[in-house]
Design an enzyme around this catalytic site. Structure first.
Site, PDB file in Angstrom:
ATOM      1  N   GLY A  32       0.673  -1.020  -0.069  1.00 50.29           N
ATOM      2  CA  GLY A  32      -0.174  -0.050  -0.057  1.00 50.29           C
ATOM      3  C   GLY A  32       0.842   1.237   0.097  1.00 50.29           C
ATOM      4  O   GLY A  32       1.754   1.381  -0.749  1.00 50.29           O
ATOM      5  N   ASP A  34       2.885   2.551   2.210  1.00 46.29           N
ATOM      6  CA  ASP A  34       4.232   2.108   2.737  1.00 46.29           C
ATOM      7  C   ASP A  34       5.154   1.881   1.544  1.00 46.29           C
ATOM      8  O   ASP A  34       6.228   2.200   1.417  1.00 46.29           O
ATOM      9  CB  ASP A  34       4.276   1.059   3.685  1.00 46.29           C
ATOM     10  CG  ASP A  34       5.191   0.885   4.698  1.00 46.29           C
ATOM     11  OD1 ASP A  34       6.050   1.829   4.584  1.00 46.29           O
ATOM     12  OD2 ASP A  34       5.191  -0.143   5.599  1.00 46.29           O
ATOM     13  N   SER A 122      -5.469   3.092   7.750  1.00 48.58           N
ATOM     14  CA  SER A 122      -6.185   1.814   8.245  1.00 48.58           C
ATOM     15  C   SER A 122      -7.249   1.432   7.176  1.00 48.58           C
ATOM     16  O   SER A 122      -7.911   0.204   7.530  1.00 48.58           O
ATOM     17  CB  SER A 122      -6.625   1.989   9.367  1.00 48.58           C
ATOM     18  OG  SER A 122      -5.633   1.880  10.545  1.00 48.58           O
ATOM     19  N   THR A 123      -7.301   2.087   6.074  1.00 47.53           N
ATOM     20  CA  THR A 123      -8.581   1.740   5.257  1.00 47.53           C
ATOM     21  C   THR A 123      -8.196   0.816   3.942  1.00 47.53           C
ATOM     22  O   THR A 123      -8.986   0.440   3.102  1.00 47.53           O
ATOM     23  CB  THR A 123      -9.060   2.964   4.722  1.00 47.53           C
ATOM     24  OG1 THR A 123      -7.934   3.660   3.741  1.00 47.53           O
ATOM     25  CG2 THR A 123      -9.582   4.152   5.631  1.00 47.53           C
ATOM     26  N   GLY A 124      -6.862   0.389   4.014  1.00 44.76           N
ATOM     27  CA  GLY A 124      -6.280  -0.466   3.078  1.00 44.76           C
ATOM     28  C   GLY A 124      -6.063  -1.928   3.712  1.00 44.76           C
ATOM     29  O   GLY A 124      -7.301  -2.447   3.970  1.00 44.76           O
TER      30      GLY A 124
HETATM   31  P1  ADP Z   1      -3.357   0.466   6.061  1.00 42.20           P
HETATM   32  O1  ADP Z   1      -2.424  -0.859   6.256  1.00 42.20           O
HETATM   33  O2  ADP Z   1      -3.218   1.343   7.160  1.00 42.20           O
HETATM   34  O3  ADP Z   1      -4.598  -0.130   5.980  1.00 42.20           O
HETATM   35  P2  ADP Z   1      -2.907   0.948   3.270  1.00 42.20           P
HETATM   36  O4  ADP Z   1      -1.590   1.406   2.910  1.00 42.20           O
HETATM   37  O5  ADP Z   1      -3.064  -0.601   2.936  1.00 42.20           O
HETATM   38  O6  ADP Z   1      -2.668   1.240   4.786  1.00 42.20           O
HETATM   39  O7  ADP Z   1      -3.833   1.658   2.659  1.00 42.20           O
HETATM   40  C1  ADP Z   1      -4.304   2.849   3.245  1.00 42.20           C
HETATM   41  C2  ADP Z   1      -5.069   3.780   2.240  1.00 42.20           C
HETATM   42  O8  ADP Z   1      -4.336   4.435   1.363  1.00 42.20           O
HETATM   43  C3  ADP Z   1      -6.068   2.817   1.527  1.00 42.20           C
HETATM   44  O9  ADP Z   1      -7.335   3.428   1.273  1.00 42.20           O
HETATM   45  C4  ADP Z   1      -5.274   2.683   0.013  1.00 42.20           C
HETATM   46  O10 ADP Z   1      -6.131   2.694  -1.173  1.00 42.20           O
HETATM   47  C5  ADP Z   1      -4.622   4.081  -0.081  1.00 42.20           C
HETATM   48  N1  ADP Z   1      -3.342   4.097  -0.765  1.00 42.20           N
HETATM   49  C6  ADP Z   1      -2.754   3.101  -1.418  1.00 42.20           C
HETATM   50  N2  ADP Z   1      -1.643   3.544  -1.968  1.00 42.20           N
HETATM   51  C7  ADP Z   1      -1.906   4.990  -2.001  1.00 42.20           C
HETATM   52  C8  ADP Z   1      -1.092   5.937  -2.526  1.00 42.20           C
HETATM   53  N3  ADP Z   1       0.179   5.825  -3.347  1.00 42.20           N
HETATM   54  N4  ADP Z   1      -1.393   7.018  -2.480  1.00 42.20           N
HETATM   55  C9  ADP Z   1      -2.430   7.603  -1.507  1.00 42.20           C
HETATM   56  N5  ADP Z   1      -3.064   6.389  -1.057  1.00 42.20           N
HETATM   57  C10 ADP Z   1      -2.996   5.182  -1.243  1.00 42.20           C
END
Ligand code: ADP
Length: 169
Positions: A32, A34, A122-124
């Site tokens: 995601g 990260d 936390s929404t991913g």
């Molecule tokens: P978590 O583990 O906290 O859930 P994630 O990274 O999996 O974190 O997802 C958090 C949110 O960020 C999700 O809604 C995902 O769709 C979104 N996301 C993923 N990649 C990106 C990006 N490059 N830029 C912005 N938002 C992103």
């Protein structure tokens, strides 16, 4: 007063004083946001994360807390790493999610950052429903006592953007 702005797009393309990473407690990367931050920001970020694990956070960064590193090649001075809670239907973990926003803004204040870009923490993979996460995020930022002038929520897709837009009102 802190202004709140919404942007649809990739947070790693943003210019801001600080970009917030939805990290995991290992601080050693993941998927995601990260993964995207480490990919585009380059190895300097991971090197500082490893140093943090070797010093202050031997057991990892606790959920709800935040810590800053360089932003490497990103268009920012700092990445603020925060660990969101995994969503639970049985247990109310919303104070921890609110804490991510507040703790990140506190770190931003310590750094002197005035513009901060946040993803929807936390929404991913952590599974938090977007509307509830947006409500918590906006309330936490609105009630924060901070010198940050602009908080920018960067939402990856149109549905997430719309959910946040409804929350801002
Ligand atoms: P978590 O583990 O906290 O859930 P994630 O990274 O999996 O974190 O997802 C958090 C949110 O960020 C999700 O809604 C995902 O769709 C979104 N996301 C993923 N990649 C990106 C990006 N490059 N830029 C912005 N938002 C992103």
């Amino acid at each position: 007063m802190t202004g709140i702005l919404l942007v649809q797009g990739d947070i790693t393309r943003q210019r801001a004083d600080a970009i917030v990473n939805a990290a995991n407690s290992s601080l050693l990367g993941g998927g995601g946001v990260d993964g995207a931050i480490h990919r585009r920001g380059g190895p300097a970020i991971l090197a500082e994360c490893r140093a943090l694990r070797a010093s202050r956070y031997g057991r990892g960064l606790p959920t709800g807390q935040a810590v800053a590193t360089t932003a490497g090649r990103l268009g920012a001075q700092w990445v603020i790493h925060t660990v969101g809670p995994v969503f639970s239907a049985d247990e109310d973990r919303s104070p921890l999610l609110a804490s991510c926003y507040r703790a990140s803004l506190r770190v931003a204040d310590e750094l002197g950052a005035r513009t901060v870009a946040f993803p929807a923490i936390s929404t991913g993979v952590y599974g938090w429903p977007m509307a509830d996460a947006a409500r918590i995020a906006v309330a936490a930022v609105r009630s924060a006592d901070t010198a940050v002038e602009e908080v920018r929520f960067v939402l990856l897709d149109a549905p997430a953007y719309e959910v946040f837009a409804r929350q801002i009102g």
